[in-house]
Structures are given as structure tokens and as C-alpha cells.
Design an enzyme around this catalytic site. Sequence first.
Site, PDB file in Angstrom:
ATOM      1  N   ARG A 144       0.515  25.787 -49.978  1.00 20.56           N
ATOM      2  CA  ARG A 144      -0.394  24.705 -49.627  1.00 20.56           C
ATOM      3  C   ARG A 144      -0.543  23.729 -50.794  1.00 20.56           C
ATOM      4  O   ARG A 144      -0.248  24.060 -51.948  1.00 20.56           O
ATOM      5  CB  ARG A 144      -1.741  25.249 -49.177  1.00 20.56           C
ATOM      6  CG  ARG A 144      -2.391  26.232 -50.122  1.00 20.56           C
ATOM      7  CD  ARG A 144      -3.745  26.766 -49.562  1.00 20.56           C
ATOM      8  NE  ARG A 144      -3.567  27.575 -48.381  1.00 20.56           N
ATOM      9  CZ  ARG A 144      -4.056  27.270 -47.172  1.00 20.56           C
ATOM     10  NH1 ARG A 144      -4.764  26.175 -47.002  1.00 20.56           N
ATOM     11  NH2 ARG A 144      -3.847  28.054 -46.144  1.00 20.56           N
ATOM     12  N   GLY A 195       7.225  24.732 -53.032  1.00 20.54           N
ATOM     13  CA  GLY A 195       5.966  24.791 -53.773  1.00 20.54           C
ATOM     14  C   GLY A 195       4.948  23.774 -53.266  1.00 20.54           C
ATOM     15  O   GLY A 195       5.207  23.016 -52.329  1.00 20.54           O
ATOM     16  N   HIS A 196       3.820  23.746 -53.948  1.00 17.49           N
ATOM     17  CA  HIS A 196       2.696  22.927 -53.495  1.00 17.49           C
ATOM     18  C   HIS A 196       2.963  21.430 -53.644  1.00 17.49           C
ATOM     19  O   HIS A 196       3.641  20.989 -54.551  1.00 17.49           O
ATOM     20  CB  HIS A 196       1.435  23.302 -54.267  1.00 17.49           C
ATOM     21  CG  HIS A 196       1.521  23.057 -55.735  1.00 17.49           C
ATOM     22  ND1 HIS A 196       2.210  23.881 -56.590  1.00 17.49           N
ATOM     23  CD2 HIS A 196       1.008  22.081 -56.509  1.00 17.49           C
ATOM     24  CE1 HIS A 196       2.104  23.429 -57.810  1.00 17.49           C
ATOM     25  NE2 HIS A 196       1.387  22.332 -57.807  1.00 17.49           N
ATOM     26  N   ASN A 197       2.430  20.681 -52.707  1.00 14.76           N
ATOM     27  CA  ASN A 197       2.429  19.210 -52.764  1.00 14.76           C
ATOM     28  C   ASN A 197       3.796  18.575 -52.577  1.00 14.76           C
ATOM     29  O   ASN A 197       3.934  17.371 -52.785  1.00 14.76           O
ATOM     30  CB  ASN A 197       1.847  18.699 -54.094  1.00 14.76           C
ATOM     31  CG  ASN A 197       0.349  18.828 -54.152  1.00 14.76           C
ATOM     32  OD1 ASN A 197      -0.216  19.706 -53.508  1.00 14.76           O
ATOM     33  ND2 ASN A 197      -0.302  17.951 -54.880  1.00 14.76           N
ATOM     34  N   GLY A 228       5.275  18.972 -55.958  1.00 14.83           N
ATOM     35  CA  GLY A 228       4.988  17.552 -56.123  1.00 14.83           C
ATOM     36  C   GLY A 228       6.180  16.637 -55.961  1.00 14.83           C
ATOM     37  O   GLY A 228       6.103  15.467 -56.309  1.00 14.83           O
TER      38      GLY A 228
END
Lengths: 364, 364, 364
Positions: A236, A257-259, A277
Site C-alpha cells: 500500500r 513496493g509502496h507508491n 515511488g
Amino acid sequence: MFTLAEIAETLGRPFEGDGTLRFVRAAEPGAAGAEDLALAMSPSYANALRSGRARGAILWEGADWRDFGLKGAVLVPRARLAMAAITSALDPGPEMAPGVHPTAIVEAGAQLGKDVSVGPYVIIGRHVRIGARARIAAQATVAEDAQIGDDALLMQGVRIGARVVIGDRFIAQPGAVIGGDGFSFVTPQESGVEKARRSLGDQGEVTTQSWTRIHSLGSVRIGDDVEVGANSTIDRGTVSDTSIGRGTKIDNLVMVGHNNRIGEDCLLCGQVGIAGGSTIGDRVVLGGKVGVNDNITIGNDVVAGGGTDIFTRVRDGEVIMGSPAVKMETNMAMYRALRRLPRALEQLAELRAKIKAGGGDGNV
Amino acid sequence: MFTLAEIAETLGRPFEGDGTLRFVRAAEPGAAGAEDLALAMSPSYANALRSGRARGAILWEGADWRDFGLKGAVLVPRARLAMAAITSALDPGPEMAPGVHPTAIVEAGAQLGKDVSVGPYVIIGRHVRIGARARIAAQATVAEDAQIGDDALLMQGVRIGARVVIGDRFIAQPGAVIGGDGFSFVTPQESGVEKARRSLGDQGEVTTQSWTRIHSLGSVRIGDDVEVGANSTIDRGTVSDTSIGRGTKIDNLVMVGHNNRIGEDCLLCGQVGIAGGSTIGDRVVLGGKVGVNDNITIGNDVVAGGGTDIFTRVRDGEVIMGSPAVKMETNMAMYRALRRLPRALEQLAELRAKIKAGGGDGNV
Amino acid sequence: MFTLAEIAETLGRPFEGDGTLRFVRAAEPGAAGAEDLALAMSPSYANALRSGRARGAILWEGADWRDFGLKGAVLVPRARLAMAAITSALDPGPEMAPGVHPTAIVEAGAQLGKDVSVGPYVIIGRHVRIGARARIAAQATVAEDAQIGDDALLMQGVRIGARVVIGDRFIAQPGAVIGGDGFSFVTPQESGVEKARRSLGDQGEVTTQSWTRIHSLGSVRIGDDVEVGANSTIDRGTVSDTSIGRGTKIDNLVMVGHNNRIGEDCLLCGQVGIAGGSTIGDRVVLGGKVGVNDNITIGNDVVAGGGTDIFTRVRDGEVIMGSPAVKMETNMAMYRALRRLPRALEQLAELRAKIKAGGGDGNV
């Protein structure tokens, strides 16, 4: 049990020979028995066809089916596309009883669409919404406030986290985890790794610090027609959501991974890892084990060969390879040169010795 | 509780000194207390033995056990082989109650062999056949029509898919997934990645297309004496089965894609990835993180060092390394040359400058 | 619902402007509505802030909050540290009902601390000890004799093996497996891979042998404040325990093999793999996909870039990169040289041709 005529109709192609031939399954040419429809869509399989006992086959366009001793055939122009139609028609799919199994736990406020199948020991959290015809296999869990569209297929032990939002026709293979927390930590003062990244290699003075957790307030947002492979994980986001675009297919043991924001119609092959990211465009294909650094941008229609490590921006349409990633042709030129390097160093040493010896008379 | 004489018998070796010495467990030399059998099969562990309080030990052949202050010992010629025997003898194994736990669900037509242990919340699908003495831990699932031989051990949360066929003495660590769907997709027209592979880098004109799924009609076929590590995944084949030969051992987080045929007695170390459609011989050892491209052939007795990326055919007996894989000695020569390259480029520049300067007099 | 003054207090910083501003959640600057607290801790987010509708924000130290049309703000000196405090304050955490769910199975002799929450279909084995306030989500399993400290959070389907010992404040994301068996096998006679490692490439004569299992008698020992990501695996030791030091954070799909000893306050990013028997110091950061060979030593404060393969000892404080790993500056010098190599080989060939041509007059 199906006939050659039926499979021809599925493929949208005419059958040749005896359309009433009956089959019980598809098989590879060499293994095909009298009740098997042989799949031999390229001439390289032709000999295996001769040694098998198939009576009917799917062949490449232009094939002389009588020559292989067959009674009938369907000829197709694009083999893999025909495979999609045939395998879709013949796949029995996982066996799932209709309705909600008595051992499944459906929490208050959860809404299940029409004709769903919810297997044993499944847990559907509070206020979850799941669309029509969803098939949820044994021991899958869907946490509070998650939303999944119509026609979902969650296999055994899939984990859907809280507040995850997923479109229609989602498929998750066993053990896939959507919505684990992002991996994001910070030290009170600047850490050695932050300094090393900033200075490209120098950590400066090292201080003893522990990591503080940055929690994940965001969730995961997944478009329509996405598939996620066995034991893959999608984390998330920290504040906004990690997102996966419509039509993107993700293989096994992939980590998103996140973002990260992944575009539409991408393929992420086995063991791909995308740190965090980053923004990835549409129709991007990342081969097996490709790694993507955090906070970079990859354009549309990029193709990365297996094992490529991507540390910097990649422009639309580039075909890249290597660690670090460069254009495939550059990578091959570098590699060819490297193969020749041991010999070149000898030549260089010889040349230097010669020049040195020759240098005595002042000419060089 | 066991005696030195008993462990000597297990090892098929004589004991020296006091065979009645009693132990409750094995321990490393430095940590061994009076009730621990110290394991110190190489001289490098000898000093640690002196500082511990062990009274008995397993030592290397030729060791002077009295010199270490021991009361007894067993001397062994091949340390790791002795470890296999000792650890096998002392491993209590996972605790599993005999019989079928009342919360386990065994569907109609499933056959369980004699003396099986089936744990809580396990699900055994319709028409599954499982051999004698199988131990199936909590929450494992075995889907319809799968077959597993005698003496299987499935740990918590293992997923065995429909129609998977497995031999005797199979071990699967927690979370292993056998029989997820293969990752196989096709676009209506030739895709950019297909063109790039064909042309080695040129995608040509890019068109906007979505992926159509090729379903997996095949299954997974696994021989006797195979072990699969935690959270590893083995995908089913498209038409024929993905296969793993007898005696092959697979570590954690390994991905074996669809239609691969892996030989016998192989070792696939942690995070190995094998894309799809490849053939791997017998006794092949792939080190950690090795990647294998799709549709290639690897011979018998190949050894690939950790992190190797294999894109092309490998012949019997080759020891390979690097990305892309080359023979280990070639890899080391290339690497040594690369280390010297920055200096060599300076030398080359100096030489060119010299020649250019010297070139004025017409000699070079 | 929270106020600007409250979030300022959480951050230990003063608020500026209207402390009574109320928010329901945090949001990125561009997406922030009137009820959202915008997070814009660096000037690069400033423009997005202007286009959003945020009334309050967290900004970088020295920012002119009035200039962005805000009614109030909190200015922070270290953005990521502020993120940790804000996200911790606003994270609702997973929903878990207090007490032990009626479908959870708690075996004889297990001890649960005060105020635990044990979810549906969880299994707690015999003699397990779990501390106060533990939250154990659906379908997690904790096997016999394991111990977990206070304030643990085990997400869905986490597997804790027998005799594993874990400190306080442990977090495990879904599907993490702690305490699978180590991957350790031996052949009766020396195997090809042993010979190849000893000789750096030569397997000698190949013999047909099968692998015998070395069982794992050890367990896994984990310090306080450790987190393990989704579907990661940590194997038990052969004789002594695999250990993870206090404060170490492990991302998704990471593999820690048997007998590794990992220090304190390390970060192991996604898909890191550590083979077996290695010792890793404190505050070590391994980037995504880093591989660590077996039986090596990595010092304190080492930083390894993404995709690095570590085959040999690394000293304290080194910043390394590449396959095989070298110091980052060496890696970059090698890489820059490799980029120039194809052209340099041409230059070398020209030079050789020149010298050869010029060599006729005897000077060189």
C-alpha cells in the site's frame, strides 16, 4: 468432449476434413492419442505429429494436414492467439461450489454480488464489497472496506488488505498479497545510506541510530483485467495509493513496493522488483528478475530484458538490458568488447613494450 | 536423551571412550554444555571445543579427542554426511496429531492412506489421493484430483493445485505453491516485445494492444524425494505438464515457470527463477538468484554460480557464472580485465598521444 | 478528525496560523481537499499545493505558508521523520476484535498475554507463549514451543515455526514464514559443486549421486522491534539458531537462509537473499535484490546498492555495488571505462595497424 467443428468455431476459422471428430482434451503432438486434439502450430512440431496417434490437429496456416495422416484440422495464422482461444475453451477452471461455504466468515456490512462462490474458511471483512460471480477459493481473506469488482477469481490463501480497491475480472494466484504495509523507515538524523546516496558513495561519519516506521495510510488501487501471480506482493502507499493500471499482468514472486504507479497493459515477469515511488508507463514489459530503483520514471512501451537493473529514467519505447540498464544494442556492444578485453590488454601491453623499446631512438 | 554409543551406531562408526555418555541435544562446540553432544567435524572448530563444557563430541577423522578434554567421541571422515545422519536422528519433526482433525474438510471421493495426519483447517479436494503416513499441517490445501505419494510432509499453508501429481517422500515448506497458472499472454497482433526479441532490440512501430490469457491445461508432475522451500512457486504447464525430476531439491522463493522440465537430483537455491519452457538436465546446481531464460536447454551436471543469468544453451558439465553466463574461468578473466580497464584506458590514451607526437617525423 | 494544534503536538513543533483547523485525513498536496491535511515537506511539492484546495499543511522549515493560501501550517526540519510521526498518529491499524475468536485453536499449555486479539482460524501450538497486547490476524499459525514478546502484530497467514523465539513489538506482514527448514543437502561423496567451488571452476569427474538431507535442529531467534515483510522467509539453523538483531527491518520476498546472524538496526530491502552461515553487522543496509553468498562476513555500517552480489568479506563502513561487489567508486570507474571500451578497442586496433605499418623501418 468437443468436436473439431466446435473448436473451429471457437477459433473463428474454418475446419478442414472431418468436423465431427471428437476429442476429450488437447495434447502436444508427440503425446497425442486418438482422443486428443494435437496442438502443432509451427512446422517445428510437425515430425512429432507424425510419431503420435492424433487424428485431428490445430496447425499453422498453409500446413498440408493430410500429409500428417490426419482426418481433419483447423489452420490458424497466429499460433499463440489460437492457444489463448483453445485453452480458454478447454480450461475446466478450479472447482468451486456455488454459494457461501458454511465455514466462511462474512463480517457485518459486507456485500457479496450475485452468484458468488465463497470457499471454506474464507474471511470477508466488515463493509467489504465484492461483485457478481466472484470465485473466492479456500482460506482467502479480504480485509475491511476492500472492494473487488465483478468476476474476480481469488485462489487459495490470497490476502487482500483493508481498503484495497480492485476492478473487474481480477485474478490472483495462490498466496498473492495485495496491500501489505510499505517498507519505509527513517532515522532521527540523516542516515549513512542517505548520505551515501547523496554523495554517491560517501557515508561520512557513522552514527548509531534506530529506524522509525513510516506507516502506510494509502492503499492499493487496481484497474480492470489485472492478474497477479502466486506469492507476489503489492504494498500500500504511504499517503496516496499504489496503483496498477487496467490490463496489467503480474507473474509470480513479483514485488511492487509502496507508491508505485504502474500503467496499463504491462507485463511484469517472475521475480520483478519495483522499489517504491516509481512511475511506469503503459505497455511496459519487464523481463524476469528486472529491478527498478525507487522514484524513477519509465516511459510507455519500454521493454527490459531479463535481469536488467533500472536505476535511472527510461524514455518511451526504449529496449534496454543490463545492470545498470542501457539500450540493448549498447549493452551488446559493451559485452562483445568485454569478451575481447583480456586479449586486448595483452595487445596493449605488447604495444607499450614495443614503443618503450622503440622509444630509445627518439621517434616515439 | 541418547547415548554416544547410539549416535555411533546411527553414524555407522565406532565410538571411542565412554559409550554410555548421555546427551539431550547437539550443540556447536563453544556453546555445548555437559548434556550436549558437541559437533566439531573440522579442526577449525577445535579451539571453541576447548572453551566449551562438552564431554562428548563428533570430530573429524584423526582427531585426538582426549586432547580436547573429552570423555568420548565418534570420529567421522566426511563431516556434512555425518551431519545428515545426526540431524536426522535428533530432529523431533513437527508435532502433528494422528488422524484427521475434526476441522479438516475432506471432500467426497478423496482417498487418504494409512496413518495419515491431517491438521486443523486443512482442505483435501474431491478425488484427491494421498499416500500412507502423509503429514499435512494446518491450513494446507490440496485441490481436486491431485495425487501425492507416501510419506509426504506438507507444512502450514502449502497449496497443491488441481491434478498435480507428486511422488513419495515429498516435503513442502510453509507457503509453497505447486500448480498456480502459468504466466502466458498474447496480443492479437505481434507485440513490441516479440519484435524486440526477434530483432534483438527493435520494436518497430508500437501499437496499442491488450493481453489475452493463455490458460494452463497442463499440471505439475513431481518425482520421488523432492523438497520445495517456503513460498516457492511451481506453475502448471500450458498443454503438457511442468515436471520436476526425482531427488531434486528446491529452496525458498524459487519460481519454476510453466512447461519447464527439470531433471533429477538438481539443487535450485534460493530465489532461482526459471522462466518457462526450458529443459534442465540431471544433477544441475543453480546457485542463489540464478535466472534461466525461457525455452533454453541446460545439460546434465551444470553448476551455475550465484546470480548467474542464463540466456542460452549450456552444455553438459559446464561450470558457469555471470550475466550473461559464461564459463567460470572466462568470467573471472573478463572480470580481472575489467578491474584493470580504467588504468588501461589511461595507458592507451598516453600511447596515442605519444604516437601522435612522434608521428610528426613520419615513422608512425 | 484531528486539529492542526493536535498534529503540531504530535510532531513536537509549534503550529502557525489557525490551530483549530480540522482534518479527516492526510493527503498529497495536489489531491488535498478542504478536509485534508496536505503533506508538502519539500519545495518541489509547492506548486501542487497551489492547485489543491488544502487549508492546512505540513511544510518544510522556512516555508512561507501564507503564500500558498493556507490558513495554518506546521513547519518541520526533517520531512521523513515528520512523516513517521504523522502516519503513526493517523494509521487506524488493522481491525481486530478483542479476545480469542471462537474458531481459533489454542493448544494445551499455550499462554497468551493480557489483551491479546486472536483472529479467526488462527492456530496457536502447544506450549506457545505470546506476550501482552499481541494482535494475530486471521489464519496465522504459531507452532509448538514458539515464544513471541509483547505488542506483536502478525498479519494474515503468517507462519511462525516451532521453537522460534521473537522479542517485543514484532511485526510480520501477510504470508511471512519464520522457521522453515534450512536448505542443506550433502552427497555421499564429494559432489561436482563442492569440487567446482574448491577449484574455482573444475568439477573433475562427475559421479551420479543423490542428495541427503541435513535437518534443521536449530531455530530462529529474533530481537525486539523487528519487522518482516510479506512472503519473506527466514530459515531455522542447523545446530545453532539463525538470528536477527534488534531493530532490523526486512522487506517483502526477502530470504534469510539457515545459520545467518544478522545484526541490529539493519535494513534488508525487497528480494534480498542471504544464502546461509553468514554474519552481517549492525546498521547494514542491503538494497533491493542484493545477494549474499554463504559463509561470509559483512561488517557494520555497510551499504550495498540495489542488485549487488556479495561473494566475499566486506569491511566496516564500506559502500559497495556491482556483481561481484566492489566499492561504489570503483564500480562506477569500471562502468565508465566499460562504456568507453568499444571505442577504445577501435583505437587500439588503429594504433596496432599504425605501429605495424610504421614498424617496417625498424623503429618500433
